[in-house]
Design a protein around this motif. Structure first.
Motif, PDB file in Angstrom:
ATOM      1  N   VAL A   1       0.875  -1.166   0.000  1.00  0.00           N
ATOM      2  CA  VAL A   1       0.000   0.000   0.000  1.00  0.00           C
ATOM      3  C   VAL A   1       0.913   1.217   0.000  1.00  0.00           C
ATOM      4  O   VAL A   1       1.948   1.216   0.676  1.00  0.00           O
ATOM      5  CB  VAL A   1      -0.907   0.016   1.252  1.00  0.00           C
ATOM      6  N   GLN A   2       0.538   2.249  -0.751  1.00  0.00           N
ATOM      7  CA  GLN A   2       1.340   3.467  -0.756  1.00  0.00           C
ATOM      8  C   GLN A   2       0.536   4.622  -0.214  1.00  0.00           C
ATOM      9  O   GLN A   2      -0.613   4.825  -0.584  1.00  0.00           O
ATOM     10  CB  GLN A   2       1.838   3.808  -2.161  1.00  0.00           C
ATOM     11  N   LEU A   3       1.169   5.371   0.669  1.00  0.00           N
ATOM     12  CA  LEU A   3       0.643   6.631   1.172  1.00  0.00           C
ATOM     13  C   LEU A   3       1.592   7.726   0.729  1.00  0.00           C
ATOM     14  O   LEU A   3       2.749   7.465   0.411  1.00  0.00           O
ATOM     15  CB  LEU A   3       0.568   6.622   2.704  1.00  0.00           C
ATOM     16  N   ALA A   4       1.116   8.950   0.746  1.00  0.00           N
ATOM     17  CA  ALA A   4       1.952  10.082   0.359  1.00  0.00           C
ATOM     18  C   ALA A   4       2.455  10.810   1.600  1.00  0.00           C
ATOM     19  O   ALA A   4       1.914  10.666   2.699  1.00  0.00           O
ATOM     20  CB  ALA A   4       1.145  11.037  -0.518  1.00  0.00           C
ATOM     21  N   ALA A   5       3.509  11.596   1.394  1.00  0.00           N
ATOM     22  CA  ALA A   5       4.106  12.398   2.460  1.00  0.00           C
ATOM     23  C   ALA A   5       4.737  13.629   1.829  1.00  0.00           C
ATOM     24  O   ALA A   5       5.071  13.621   0.645  1.00  0.00           O
ATOM     25  CB  ALA A   5       5.155  11.577   3.209  1.00  0.00           C
ATOM     26  N   PRO A   6       4.920  14.690   2.608  1.00  0.00           N
ATOM     27  CA  PRO A   6       5.532  15.896   2.052  1.00  0.00           C
ATOM     28  C   PRO A   6       7.047  15.749   1.902  1.00  0.00           C
ATOM     29  O   PRO A   6       7.659  14.914   2.580  1.00  0.00           O
ATOM     30  CB  PRO A   6       5.186  16.964   3.089  1.00  0.00           C
ATOM     31  N   PRO A   7       7.645  16.547   1.039  1.00  0.00           N
ATOM     32  CA  PRO A   7       9.103  16.515   0.887  1.00  0.00           C
ATOM     33  C   PRO A   7       9.808  16.726   2.231  1.00  0.00           C
ATOM     34  O   PRO A   7       9.369  17.533   3.062  1.00  0.00           O
ATOM     35  CB  PRO A   7       9.385  17.689  -0.066  1.00  0.00           C
ATOM     36  N   GLY A   8      10.874  15.961   2.452  1.00  0.00           N
ATOM     37  CA  GLY A   8      11.675  16.109   3.661  1.00  0.00           C
ATOM     38  C   GLY A   8      11.140  15.396   4.889  1.00  0.00           C
ATOM     39  O   GLY A   8      11.683  15.548   5.984  1.00  0.00           O
ATOM     40  N   ALA A   9      10.080  14.605   4.750  1.00  0.00           N
ATOM     41  CA  ALA A   9       9.446  13.963   5.905  1.00  0.00           C
ATOM     42  C   ALA A   9      10.033  12.606   6.264  1.00  0.00           C
ATOM     43  O   ALA A   9       9.598  11.980   7.235  1.00  0.00           O
ATOM     44  CB  ALA A   9       7.946  13.810   5.647  1.00  0.00           C
ATOM     45  N   GLU A  10      11.020  12.141   5.537  1.00  0.00           N
ATOM     46  CA  GLU A  10      11.531  10.785   5.749  1.00  0.00           C
ATOM     47  C   GLU A  10      11.968  10.528   7.191  1.00  0.00           C
ATOM     48  O   GLU A  10      11.715   9.457   7.740  1.00  0.00           O
ATOM     49  CB  GLU A  10      12.694  10.484   4.785  1.00  0.00           C
ATOM     50  N   GLY A  11      12.616  11.481   7.831  1.00  0.00           N
ATOM     51  CA  GLY A  11      13.088  11.292   9.209  1.00  0.00           C
ATOM     52  C   GLY A  11      11.966  11.041  10.194  1.00  0.00           C
ATOM     53  O   GLY A  11      12.039  10.103  11.001  1.00  0.00           O
ATOM     54  N   VAL A  12      10.910  11.843  10.147  1.00  0.00           N
ATOM     55  CA  VAL A  12       9.792  11.637  11.084  1.00  0.00           C
ATOM     56  C   VAL A  12       9.024  10.369  10.743  1.00  0.00           C
ATOM     57  O   VAL A  12       8.492   9.704  11.626  1.00  0.00           O
ATOM     58  CB  VAL A  12       8.840  12.855  11.180  1.00  0.00           C
TER      59      VAL A  12
ATOM     60  N   TRP B   1      10.228   2.875   2.515  1.00  0.00           N
ATOM     61  CA  TRP B   1       9.400   1.677   2.513  1.00  0.00           C
ATOM     62  C   TRP B   1       9.587   0.938   3.832  1.00  0.00           C
ATOM     63  O   TRP B   1      10.689   0.900   4.386  1.00  0.00           O
ATOM     64  CB  TRP B   1       9.800   0.748   1.379  1.00  0.00           C
ATOM     65  N   PHE B   2       8.503   0.292   4.295  1.00  0.00           N
ATOM     66  CA  PHE B   2       8.529  -0.444   5.555  1.00  0.00           C
ATOM     67  C   PHE B   2       7.821  -1.780   5.392  1.00  0.00           C
ATOM     68  O   PHE B   2       6.973  -1.948   4.518  1.00  0.00           O
ATOM     69  CB  PHE B   2       7.844   0.371   6.657  1.00  0.00           C
ATOM     70  N   ARG B   3       8.156  -2.713   6.311  1.00  0.00           N
ATOM     71  CA  ARG B   3       7.549  -4.045   6.276  1.00  0.00           C
ATOM     72  C   ARG B   3       7.320  -4.548   7.698  1.00  0.00           C
ATOM     73  O   ARG B   3       8.087  -4.252   8.605  1.00  0.00           O
ATOM     74  CB  ARG B   3       8.484  -4.999   5.538  1.00  0.00           C
ATOM     75  N   ALA B   4       6.272  -5.352   7.865  1.00  0.00           N
ATOM     76  CA  ALA B   4       5.999  -6.063   9.121  1.00  0.00           C
ATOM     77  C   ALA B   4       5.117  -7.257   8.798  1.00  0.00           C
ATOM     78  O   ALA B   4       4.015  -7.088   8.286  1.00  0.00           O
ATOM     79  CB  ALA B   4       5.311  -5.166  10.141  1.00  0.00           C
TER      80      ALA B   4
ATOM     81  N   GLY C   1       4.589  -9.598   6.492  1.00  0.00           N
ATOM     82  CA  GLY C   1       3.876  -9.722   5.230  1.00  0.00           C
ATOM     83  C   GLY C   1       3.178  -8.462   4.764  1.00  0.00           C
ATOM     84  O   GLY C   1       2.572  -8.449   3.697  1.00  0.00           O
ATOM     85  N   VAL C   2       3.222  -7.398   5.538  1.00  0.00           N
ATOM     86  CA  VAL C   2       2.613  -6.120   5.164  1.00  0.00           C
ATOM     87  C   VAL C   2       3.721  -5.196   4.689  1.00  0.00           C
ATOM     88  O   VAL C   2       4.712  -5.015   5.385  1.00  0.00           O
ATOM     89  CB  VAL C   2       1.900  -5.472   6.379  1.00  0.00           C
ATOM     90  N   GLN C   3       3.561  -4.636   3.504  1.00  0.00           N
ATOM     91  CA  GLN C   3       4.510  -3.632   3.025  1.00  0.00           C
ATOM     92  C   GLN C   3       3.802  -2.305   2.866  1.00  0.00           C
ATOM     93  O   GLN C   3       2.692  -2.238   2.323  1.00  0.00           O
ATOM     94  CB  GLN C   3       5.111  -4.027   1.671  1.00  0.00           C
ATOM     95  N   LEU C   4       4.444  -1.257   3.345  1.00  0.00           N
ATOM     96  CA  LEU C   4       3.918   0.098   3.245  1.00  0.00           C
ATOM     97  C   LEU C   4       4.972   0.964   2.581  1.00  0.00           C
ATOM     98  O   LEU C   4       6.121   0.995   3.025  1.00  0.00           O
ATOM     99  CB  LEU C   4       3.583   0.643   4.638  1.00  0.00           C
ATOM    100  N   HIS C   5       4.581   1.635   1.510  1.00  0.00           N
ATOM    101  CA  HIS C   5       5.472   2.553   0.807  1.00  0.00           C
ATOM    102  C   HIS C   5       4.977   3.972   1.067  1.00  0.00           C
ATOM    103  O   HIS C   5       3.787   4.248   0.915  1.00  0.00           O
ATOM    104  CB  HIS C   5       5.469   2.288  -0.697  1.00  0.00           C
ATOM    105  N   LEU C   6       5.872   4.851   1.456  1.00  0.00           N
ATOM    106  CA  LEU C   6       5.535   6.260   1.615  1.00  0.00           C
ATOM    107  C   LEU C   6       6.295   7.041   0.551  1.00  0.00           C
ATOM    108  O   LEU C   6       7.525   7.060   0.562  1.00  0.00           O
ATOM    109  CB  LEU C   6       5.872   6.749   3.021  1.00  0.00           C
ATOM    110  N   GLY C   7       5.543   7.622  -0.370  1.00  0.00           N
ATOM    111  CA  GLY C   7       6.129   8.362  -1.482  1.00  0.00           C
ATOM    112  C   GLY C   7       5.994   9.854  -1.267  1.00  0.00           C
ATOM    113  O   GLY C   7       5.041  10.329  -0.648  1.00  0.00           O
TER     114      GLY C   7
ATOM    115  N   ALA D   1      -9.737   8.274   3.178  1.00  0.00           N
ATOM    116  CA  ALA D   1      -8.968   7.103   2.746  1.00  0.00           C
ATOM    117  C   ALA D   1      -7.974   6.775   3.856  1.00  0.00           C
ATOM    118  O   ALA D   1      -7.453   7.673   4.517  1.00  0.00           O
ATOM    119  CB  ALA D   1      -8.234   7.417   1.446  1.00  0.00           C
ATOM    120  N   HIS D   2      -7.744   5.493   4.075  1.00  0.00           N
ATOM    121  CA  HIS D   2      -6.861   5.132   5.176  1.00  0.00           C
ATOM    122  C   HIS D   2      -6.294   3.731   4.986  1.00  0.00           C
ATOM    123  O   HIS D   2      -6.773   2.954   4.178  1.00  0.00           O
ATOM    124  CB  HIS D   2      -7.598   5.207   6.517  1.00  0.00           C
ATOM    125  N   LEU D   3      -5.306   3.448   5.774  1.00  0.00           N
ATOM    126  CA  LEU D   3      -4.682   2.143   5.844  1.00  0.00           C
ATOM    127  C   LEU D   3      -5.268   1.432   7.061  1.00  0.00           C
ATOM    128  O   LEU D   3      -5.332   2.013   8.136  1.00  0.00           O
ATOM    129  CB  LEU D   3      -3.176   2.340   6.002  1.00  0.00           C
ATOM    130  N   GLY D   4      -5.729   0.210   6.904  1.00  0.00           N
ATOM    131  CA  GLY D   4      -6.236  -0.586   8.020  1.00  0.00           C
ATOM    132  C   GLY D   4      -5.193  -1.611   8.413  1.00  0.00           C
ATOM    133  O   GLY D   4      -4.843  -2.468   7.608  1.00  0.00           O
TER     134      GLY D   4
END
Length: 127
Positions: A8-19, A46-49, A51-57, A68-71
């Motif tokens: 699943v991919q969610l969006a994030a603002p530029p420079g947010a990778e650290g938080v 990108w993160f995993r737990a 079998g769940v993968q989450l991509h933040l672009g 819209a949300h991630l369950g």
């Protein structure tokens, strides 16, 4: 034929990778996985737990998803809610889904996240 959700991919603002890393790894307990070099140049993480993968672009004109949300299915939902609250995340309980305990929260950039745990059969409202 569909066999699974790959990610699943969610969006994030530029420079947010650290938080995002601090939240998804340190608070949620996910593991960061490396992005392929050609995609890493775009930013995000990108993160995993289990079998769940989450991509933040990264999205220049980012606006957090409110409907819209991630369950995310969890075990020990009370402990999980306490953990999020201890890290400053808002926890809003909602018992309207039959057969489940669940709450909503937000990641550090405002994306809505739903955490849910199925109730044991015969144990409470909804059964």
């Amino acid at each position: 034929m569909l066999t699974a959700v790959d990610h699943v991919q969610l969006a994030a603002p530029p420079g947010a990778e650290g938080v995002l890393r601090a939240y998804y790894v340190d608070v949620l307990g996910m593991t960061e996985i490396p992005k392929p070099p050609v995609l890493a140049a775009r930013g995000g993480c990108w993160f995993r737990a289990d079998g769940v993968q989450l991509h933040l672009g990264i999205e220049r004109d980012f606006r957090p998803a409110k409907k819209a949300h991630l369950g995310l299915r969890v075990t020990g939902i009370e402990t999980y809610a306490t953990r999020l609250a201890a890290h400053g995340a808002a926890v809003t309980w909602d018992d309207e889904l039959p057969g489940h305990r669940r709450f909503d929260s937000e990641d550090p950039v405002g994306n809505r996240l739903e955490f849910l745990e199925p109730r044991l059969r015969g144990s409470g409202p909804g059964w």
